[in-house]
Design an enzyme around this catalytic site. Structure first.
Site, mmCIF file in Angstrom:
data_model
loop_
_atom_site.group_PDB
_atom_site.id
_atom_site.type_symbol
_atom_site.label_atom_id
_atom_site.label_comp_id
_atom_site.label_asym_id
_atom_site.label_seq_id
_atom_site.Cartn_x
_atom_site.Cartn_y
_atom_site.Cartn_z
ATOM 1 N N ARG A 1 25.171 -0.400 6.624
ATOM 2 C CA ARG A 1 26.407 0.393 6.534
ATOM 3 C C ARG A 1 26.344 1.542 7.542
ATOM 4 O O ARG A 1 25.301 1.780 8.137
ATOM 5 C CB ARG A 1 26.510 1.012 5.131
ATOM 6 C CG ARG A 1 25.338 1.958 4.844
ATOM 7 C CD ARG A 1 25.511 2.800 3.607
ATOM 8 N NE ARG A 1 24.475 3.812 3.501
ATOM 9 C CZ ARG A 1 23.256 3.620 3.011
ATOM 10 N NH1 ARG A 1 22.896 2.420 2.567
ATOM 11 N NH2 ARG A 1 22.382 4.612 2.961
ATOM 12 N N LYS B 1 0.869 -1.172 0.000
ATOM 13 C CA LYS B 1 0.000 0.000 0.000
ATOM 14 C C LYS B 1 0.903 1.217 0.000
ATOM 15 O O LYS B 1 1.970 1.218 0.613
ATOM 16 C CB LYS B 1 -0.889 -0.003 1.255
ATOM 17 C CG LYS B 1 -1.622 1.300 1.478
ATOM 18 C CD LYS B 1 -3.087 1.095 1.828
ATOM 19 C CE LYS B 1 -3.843 2.427 1.835
ATOM 20 N NZ LYS B 1 -4.182 2.883 0.462
#
Ligand code: MV4
Length: 448
Positions: free
Chosen positions: A292, A201
């Site tokens: 990261r 959605k």
């Protein structure tokens, strides 16, 4: 502990890592392309090796050359920074095969999270709220056409191999969904070599809230609270801050605890960021996890007092985290402006060229992380970010005032930068009261 670390990156983040190494008594090895030869920040490393021509694909992305530099430089570990090879699981695997510690998560965790469909499944297994959508991948058009009306339009077709805003298509109705599916698949196949897609959605006018996490190899996983990164344009963030404004303490706690559940279930090690979108009613949904250190990590460092780069190095070396969840306390408000060599008046066109004058800002609560100086030439080959201006103050209102003062002090001549736009944002009522969503900059300043 490591004696020597290679930094497989350039610019401000390379400098940030050299600095952390120096403070830890670890020697650092730099790599540079021909475009960065002679750059002053390289002198902050203990050694530097040229790894190829300016083009990133011939240098900073060349795994064999980086590994060669690591062997010649006799390092025990590689820090990838952000961008380039930071989320390349193959690179992390090559490091492991060469007995070099990759300062980051395992290749297995990285590839699991790199696949957005499997990351979403993992989030659901960890009871982290995800956006209503397909159970897994969309296998055929009929399946999507059946599901979409149940979710309610608009819906979003996302590429499993995408992320960071790449490989997404909004569909407003059934007709549009047919073409969105085909286009998303074709684009994903061309861009990522995988046509796998799933459906969600479409959450309209969201805010972007992300949770900083770090985990060691002894079962300790903690969050370092959240950052709001709503102030972005075309998925390029311009201002980030912590804590997220207009977030109830209850929601803050729930979102941060859910991020830690995901980290633990995924057996994730090292620093990472769990990304969420928050809707107008304060509902939050997992979007993806970034495996990261991120550009905006300093805002978290300022409000928690924790050096994230040093922490990454320590946990990669097998040390336990030197702090517990209860010790990580939010102190005041921090805000960051990414200073880019771009012209906001000309559709954010990059403005490479020589800096003829620069006056760095200073004073109480001001941090300027940058590798540039008078005479520095901004290269057209790389990202246009030339520095990060970070402020830390007791309250958000004081942080805004401090940022405005520091942006005024920061004089950069010779190239156009994003500073004038950031000054406008900081003076805008919608930003001050934080009644903003991720479309704010485009809606407010895009010329027609
Ligand atoms: C969404 C969304 C609305 N609904 N997913 C964009 C970046 C990528 N990480 C996911 N993104 C979005 N996913 C659903 N189901 C809206 C965005 C989005 C966005 C998210 C965070 C920050 C900025 C954004 C800008 C445009 C769209």
């Amino acid at each position: 502990m490591f004696k020597r670390i290679l930094v497989a990156n350039r610019g401000e983040i390379a400098l940030r890592i050299f600095r952390a190494c120096r403070e830890l008594g670890i020697e650092s090895v730099a790599v540079y392309s021909e475009a960065d030869r002679g750059a002053a920040y390289l002198e902050m490393a203990d050694e530097a090796y040229c790894i190829g021509p300016a083009k990133a694909s011939d240098s900073y992305l060349k795994i064999d050359r980086i590994i060669s530099a690591a062997e010649v430089g006799n390092v025990q570990a590689i820090h990838p920074g952000y961008g380039f090879l930071a989320e390349n699981s193959h690179f992390a695997e090559v490091c492991r095969d060469c007995d070099i510690t990759f300062i980051g998560p395992t290749p297995e965790a990285m590839s699991m999270l790199g696949d957005k469909n499997s990351a979403r499944k993992m989030a659901r297994a960890a009871k982290v709220p995800t956006v209503p959508g397909s159970e897994g991948l969309i296998e055929n058009e009929a399946q999507a056409m059946q599901l979409a009306p149940k979710l309610g339009f608009p819906v979003l077709v996302k590429a499993s191999a995408g992320g960071g805003g790449r490989g997404m298509r909004v569909a407003l109705n059934e007709l549009a969904l047919r073409s969105a599916l085909q286009q998303a698949q074709a684009e994903a196949e061309a861009a990522f070599g995988s046509a796998e897609i799933y459906l969600e959605k479409y959450v309209e006018l969201p805010r972007h809230v992300e949770v900083q996490v770090i985990a060691d190899m002894h079962g300790n996983a903690v969050h370092l609270w959240e950052r709001d990164c709503t102030m972005q344009r075309r998925h390029q963030k311009l201002i980030e801050e912590s804590p997220a404004p207009n977030l109830s303490d209850e929601t803050r706690k729930a979102i941060c605890e859910s991020a830690v559940r995901l980290v633990k279930l995924a057996k994730y090690h090292n620093a990472g960021t769990v990304e969420f979108i928050v809707d107008k009613n304060g509902n939050f949904y997992f979007i993806e996890m970034n495996a990261r250190i991120q550009v905006e990590h300093p805002v978290t460092e300022m409000v928690t007092g924790i050096d994230l780069i040093k922490s990454q190095i320590l946990v990669a070396a097998g040390e336990p985290l030197p702090f517990k969840q209860k010790d990580i306390v939010l102190d005041g408000c921090a805000m960051e402006c990414r200073i880019n060599a771009e012209d906001p008046e000309k559709n954010f066109r990059p403005t490479p060229g020589q800096i003829s004058r620069i006056v760095p800002p200073g004073g109480f609560g001001v941090r300027f992380d940058s590798h540039v100086h008078v005479g520095y030439t901004v290269s057209p080959y790389y990202d246009s970010m030339i520095g990060k201006l970070i402020v830390h103050q007791p309250t958000r209102a004081e942080a805004i005032a401090c940022m405005k003062r520091a942006l005024r002090e920061l004089r950069i001549e010779g190239i156009k930068t994003t500073i004038p736009l950031q000054e406008k944002i900081l003076n805008h009522a919608a930003f001050i009261e934080h009644s903003v969503d991720t479309t704010f900059i485009e809606r407010t300043w895009t010329q027609h």
